[in-house]
Structures are given as structure tokens and as C-alpha cells.
Design a protein around this motif. Structure first.
Motif, short mmCIF file in Angstrom:
data_model
loop_
_atom_site.label_atom_id
_atom_site.label_comp_id
_atom_site.label_asym_id
_atom_site.label_seq_id
_atom_site.Cartn_x
_atom_site.Cartn_y
_atom_site.Cartn_z
N HIS A 172 4.01 0.13 -6.99
CA HIS A 172 4.81 0.50 -5.83
C HIS A 172 4.79 2.02 -5.60
N ALA A 173 4.91 2.78 -6.67
CA ALA A 173 4.90 4.24 -6.53
C ALA A 173 3.56 4.71 -5.97
N TRP A 174 2.46 4.17 -6.47
CA TRP A 174 1.15 4.54 -5.96
C TRP A 174 1.00 4.17 -4.49
N ASP A 175 1.44 2.96 -4.14
CA ASP A 175 1.38 2.52 -2.75
C ASP A 175 2.17 3.45 -1.84
N HIS A 176 3.34 3.87 -2.30
CA HIS A 176 4.18 4.73 -1.45
C HIS A 176 3.50 6.09 -1.22
N LEU A 177 2.93 6.64 -2.28
CA LEU A 177 2.26 7.93 -2.13
C LEU A 177 1.00 7.81 -1.27
N ARG A 178 0.36 6.66 -1.35
CA ARG A 178 -0.89 6.46 -0.60
C ARG A 178 -0.64 6.12 0.86
N TRP A 179 0.38 5.30 1.14
CA TRP A 179 0.57 4.79 2.50
C TRP A 179 1.96 5.00 3.10
N VAL A 181 5.09 3.64 2.44
CA VAL A 181 5.53 2.27 2.73
C VAL A 181 6.91 2.25 3.38
N ASP A 182 7.08 1.36 4.36
CA ASP A 182 8.38 1.09 4.96
C ASP A 182 9.09 0.07 4.06
N TRP A 183 9.83 0.55 3.06
CA TRP A 183 10.36 -0.32 2.01
C TRP A 183 11.39 -1.32 2.50
N MET A 184 12.27 -0.90 3.38
CA MET A 184 13.36 -1.77 3.81
C MET A 184 12.97 -2.68 4.95
N GLY A 185 11.78 -2.51 5.50
CA GLY A 185 11.34 -3.39 6.58
C GLY A 185 12.01 -3.09 7.90
N GLY A 186 12.46 -1.86 8.07
CA GLY A 186 13.12 -1.51 9.33
C GLY A 186 12.20 -1.60 10.52
N LYS A 187 10.92 -1.33 10.31
CA LYS A 187 9.94 -1.42 11.39
C LYS A 187 9.08 -2.68 11.27
N THR A 195 2.91 -4.65 -0.45
CA THR A 195 3.07 -3.97 -1.73
C THR A 195 3.60 -4.91 -2.80
N GLU A 196 4.40 -5.91 -2.42
CA GLU A 196 4.88 -6.88 -3.40
C GLU A 196 3.75 -7.79 -3.87
N ILE A 197 2.86 -8.18 -2.97
CA ILE A 197 1.69 -8.96 -3.36
C ILE A 197 0.86 -8.16 -4.36
N ARG A 198 0.58 -6.92 -4.03
CA ARG A 198 -0.27 -6.09 -4.87
C ARG A 198 0.37 -5.81 -6.23
N ALA A 199 1.67 -5.55 -6.26
CA ALA A 199 2.34 -5.25 -7.52
C ALA A 199 2.35 -6.45 -8.45
#
Length: 271
Positions: A172-179, A181-187, A195-199
């Protein structure tokens, strides 16, 4: 990522849900959020004023309800918090030194100008939530883009379990730095689903040995894919903008092909 301890994280390793009673609903309207239950000795049989071994005997003899057992468990976690956190921190430090997957993800995170170490990968006691609809929600860890990773010291069975959880959150940390991520799904919940699939896919938590020995799932066909999909759906359901399991399943299915085939920063699935 800063170095202050994380608050309750927006992204967490798959919540562990158990059922303490059945509470069917026939309403066509979305159900109201379940209420978190406080212990009532008259209802549960668990009396925290008694010595722990008296309550343990009552559990063994069936005098405490499943809900009461969960309250007893939470109170024992409070008693052993210092011990559990010390063990978690020792295992975390060992993994930073010796775990191939943790060391690899740490290096790849650093290559994106991110820092993960003992200052922002912290061990804490994570309280479970007991609801009046009969479910109990627990988590083993979480990632906050503003703070880092929290490891739930009271939930780990062993160092291997902690390693899987830490790897999950580091993806998740790598994904956030790379892309970013909109974690809460607001958009768009597709970010969270991907990211959950990948993790779950890259951390090793869905490998056959863990599923079979820990969870009793001895299925051979499509076991890995089914585990990744299930855990991704459950994690997406925890987002506030997700309506229900149908909505979560739809979003996961929409991104499945592209995200399940994306193994970055690895070249393949090694765990």
C-alpha cells in the motif's frame, strides 16, 4: 510519510469478521449501522470484576456467551498490551533485517523517496469492535499515507503472520508513493480496489499453505484468486463510500484483470 504514530488507518489488512449470533433482516431498505456493544454481565455472563481464571472457567463450562468471550478477550489484550507490543517490535525489527520481501519493499519504497522504519512502522493494541448484529471486526494492521504503518500487536499468531501483514501494508505504501491512491474512495473506489487486490496478491497472505493450515481452506482450484478477490472485496466494503457487498464486488470485478496482472515492484509473485 511523517514519523508520528498512525491514527486509525484508512486502509487496513483484511478485517476479520466473526459471528456471535444471528440477526436476519428482511427490510428492503439499507440497514442502519450496527451499534457497538458494551459488556453487560447480566446479558453475557462475563464479569470483569472477577479474577480472570474464574471467567476462564465460566467460558470452559459454557456460562459465558460468545459476545462475552469477545469482551473477555479484549480485556486480556489490555492486560498484555506491553508484552504484545514488545514482541511485535522485536519481530518487526527482525523482519527489517532478515525478511527478503520486507527488505525488497523497503528498498523499492526508498527509491520513490519514501521512508519506512521503526519511527513510522509502529506496534499498537488494536481494539476489536463488537456489534449488536452479531459480528466482531478485527484487523491486523493498516496504512495511513500521512503517518505510516500500524501493526496490531494483539492480533498476531506468530512472526510469519506479522510478515504477511507488514508486506501487505508496504505494498500500500509503495502504491501510494507511485500513484497517489484515493484511499477513501471519495472520487473513485477503483483505486482502493486495485491496491487491495495487489496487496493481497503480493504479500503472501493468500498463499495455499496459509489458507489451508490457518483458515482450513483446502481447495486446490482457483484458491489463490478466490482468496485475493474475497479479501479485496471485504476491504473495499470498509470504505465509507461503499454501499454494500454488491457494490464492492462490482468495483473489484471492474479492475480485476488489470490489477491482478500488475505485479510491480516485483517481477512475479514469489510468496
Amino acid at each position: 510519510m511523517s514519523t508520528s504514530p498512525p491514527p486509525p488507518p484508512p486502509s487496513s489488512s483484511k478485517p476479520q469478521a466473526t459471528t456471535t449470533s444471528s440477526s436476519p433482516s428482511s427490510s428492503s431498505q439499507p440497514p442502519a449501522p450496527p451499534k457497538i456493544l458494551e459488556n453487560d454481565p447480566a446479558r453475557t455472563g462475563y464479569d470483569p470484576s472477577l479474577k480472570w481464571y474464574f471467567n476462564y472457567f465460566k467460558i470452559l463450562t459454557g456460562q459465558i456467551t460468545p459476545e462475552g468471550i469477545e469482551h473477555y478477550r479484549e480485556d486480556r489484550y489490555k492486560v498484555h498490551e506491553a508484552r504484545d507490543c514488545a514482541k511485535c517490535e522485536a519481530d518487526r525489527d527482525w523482519l527489517f533485517r532478515h525478511s527478503p520481501v520486507v527488505r525488497f519493499l523497503r528498498e523499492k519504497t526508498a527509491a520513490l523517496n519514501g521512508q519506512l522504519d521503526e519511527t513510522n512502522v509502529v506496534c499498537r493494541r488494536c481494539p476489536g469492535r463488537i456489534f449488536d448484529d452479531g459480528t466482531v471486526l478485527r484487523q491486523s494492521g493498516g496504512f495511513s499515507p500521512d503517518h505510516g504503518i500500524v501493526l496490531c500487536a494483539n492480533e498476531f499468531r506468530n512472526r510469519g503472520h506479522l510478515e504477511d501483514t507488514l508486506a501487505h501494508e508496504m505494498v500500500h505504501a509503495w502504491d501510494h508513493l507511485r500513484w497517489n491512491v484515493d484511499w477513501m474512495g471519495g472520487k473513485d473506489l477503483k483505486h482502493a480496489a486495485c491496491t487491495e487486490i495487489r496487496a493481497s496478491m503480493l504479500s503472501g497472505e493468500c498463499r495455499w499453505t496459509r489458507e489451508s493450515v490457518t483458515r482450513g481452506n483446502w481447495t486446490l482450484t482457483q484458491q489463490f484468486q478466490n482468496c485475493v478477490r474475497m479479501r479485496a472485496i471485504q476491504s473495499v466494503m470498509a470504505r465509507p463510500t461503499c454501499r454494500d457487498d454488491v457494490h464492492a464486488t462490482k468495483v473489484v470485478n471492474e479492475v480485476w484483470d488489470s490489477c491482478f496482472s500488475d505485479k510491480r515492484p516485483f517481477e512475479d509473485i514469489y510468496r
